[in-house]
Write a protein that holds these residues in place. Structure first.
Motif, PDB file in Angstrom:
ATOM      1  N   ARG A 235       0.834  -1.214   0.000  1.00 28.33           N
ATOM      2  CA  ARG A 235       0.000   0.000   0.000  1.00 28.33           C
ATOM      3  C   ARG A 235       0.867   1.262   0.000  1.00 28.33           C
ATOM      4  O   ARG A 235       1.911   1.309   0.619  1.00 28.33           O
ATOM      5  N   SER A 236       0.406   2.283  -0.685  1.00 26.27           N
ATOM      6  CA  SER A 236       0.971   3.632  -0.633  1.00 26.27           C
ATOM      7  C   SER A 236      -0.097   4.500   0.012  1.00 26.27           C
ATOM      8  O   SER A 236      -1.212   4.605  -0.500  1.00 26.27           O
ATOM      9  N   VAL A 237       0.248   5.109   1.146  1.00 30.07           N
ATOM     10  CA  VAL A 237      -0.749   5.858   1.910  1.00 30.07           C
ATOM     11  C   VAL A 237      -0.306   7.314   2.045  1.00 30.07           C
ATOM     12  O   VAL A 237       0.785   7.589   2.546  1.00 30.07           O
TER      13      VAL A 237
ATOM     14  N   GLY B  74       2.273  15.978   3.919  1.00 28.63           N
ATOM     15  CA  GLY B  74       2.197  16.317   2.512  1.00 28.63           C
ATOM     16  C   GLY B  74       2.955  15.366   1.603  1.00 28.63           C
ATOM     17  O   GLY B  74       3.322  15.722   0.484  1.00 28.63           O
ATOM     18  N   ASP B  75       3.212  14.153   2.086  1.00 29.36           N
ATOM     19  CA  ASP B  75       3.887  13.140   1.277  1.00 29.36           C
ATOM     20  C   ASP B  75       3.306  11.774   1.592  1.00 29.36           C
ATOM     21  O   ASP B  75       2.304  11.674   2.286  1.00 29.36           O
ATOM     22  N   LEU B  76       3.938  10.724   1.072  1.00 27.27           N
ATOM     23  CA  LEU B  76       3.477   9.365   1.369  1.00 27.27           C
ATOM     24  C   LEU B  76       4.060   8.886   2.687  1.00 27.27           C
ATOM     25  O   LEU B  76       5.188   9.254   3.060  1.00 27.27           O
ATOM     26  N   LEU B  77       3.319   8.053   3.371  1.00 21.68           N
ATOM     27  CA  LEU B  77       3.771   7.443   4.612  1.00 21.68           C
ATOM     28  C   LEU B  77       4.959   6.540   4.301  1.00 21.68           C
ATOM     29  O   LEU B  77       4.869   5.676   3.427  1.00 21.68           O
TER      30      LEU B  77
ATOM     31  N   ASP C 252      -9.877   0.440   6.682  1.00 19.79           N
ATOM     32  CA  ASP C 252      -9.789  -0.007   5.287  1.00 19.79           C
ATOM     33  C   ASP C 252      -8.656  -0.996   5.044  1.00 19.79           C
ATOM     34  O   ASP C 252      -8.542  -1.545   3.959  1.00 19.79           O
ATOM     35  N   GLY C 253      -7.791  -1.183   6.045  1.00 17.33           N
ATOM     36  CA  GLY C 253      -6.667  -2.104   5.885  1.00 17.33           C
ATOM     37  C   GLY C 253      -5.464  -1.494   5.189  1.00 17.33           C
ATOM     38  O   GLY C 253      -4.571  -2.214   4.741  1.00 17.33           O
ATOM     39  N   ASP C 254      -5.431  -0.160   5.088  1.00 20.08           N
ATOM     40  CA  ASP C 254      -4.313   0.518   4.427  1.00 20.08           C
ATOM     41  C   ASP C 254      -3.088   0.655   5.321  1.00 20.08           C
ATOM     42  O   ASP C 254      -1.972   0.781   4.820  1.00 20.08           O
TER      43      ASP C 254
END
Length: 67
Positions: free
Chosen positions: A13-15, A21-24, A43-45
């Protein structure tokens, strides 16, 4: 005081992190516990990372004295 939790993205996953302001990042990040992150969890993200590793009965028991 606002509660903080450490979250990591679920495998594959990309969250987005709206506060940063970026991806986790894969290693996770400490974030403010709120509706956004609770929804990602439902949601399982993401997965919430435990603060302390769980102890087992064997590791929690006192070691015997060696004579």
């Amino acid at each position: 005081m606002t509660k903080r939790i450490t979250v990591v993205p679920a495998v594959g996953r990309s969250v987005p992190d709206p506060e940063a302001g970026d991806l986790l990042p894969v290693e996770g990040r400490e974030v403010t516990d709120g509706a956004w992150w609770r929804r990602r969890l439902a949601d399982g993200d993401i997965v919430v990372k435990a603060d302390k590793p769980p102890t087992t009965k064997a590791s929690a028991a006192k070691p015997e004295e060696v004579k």
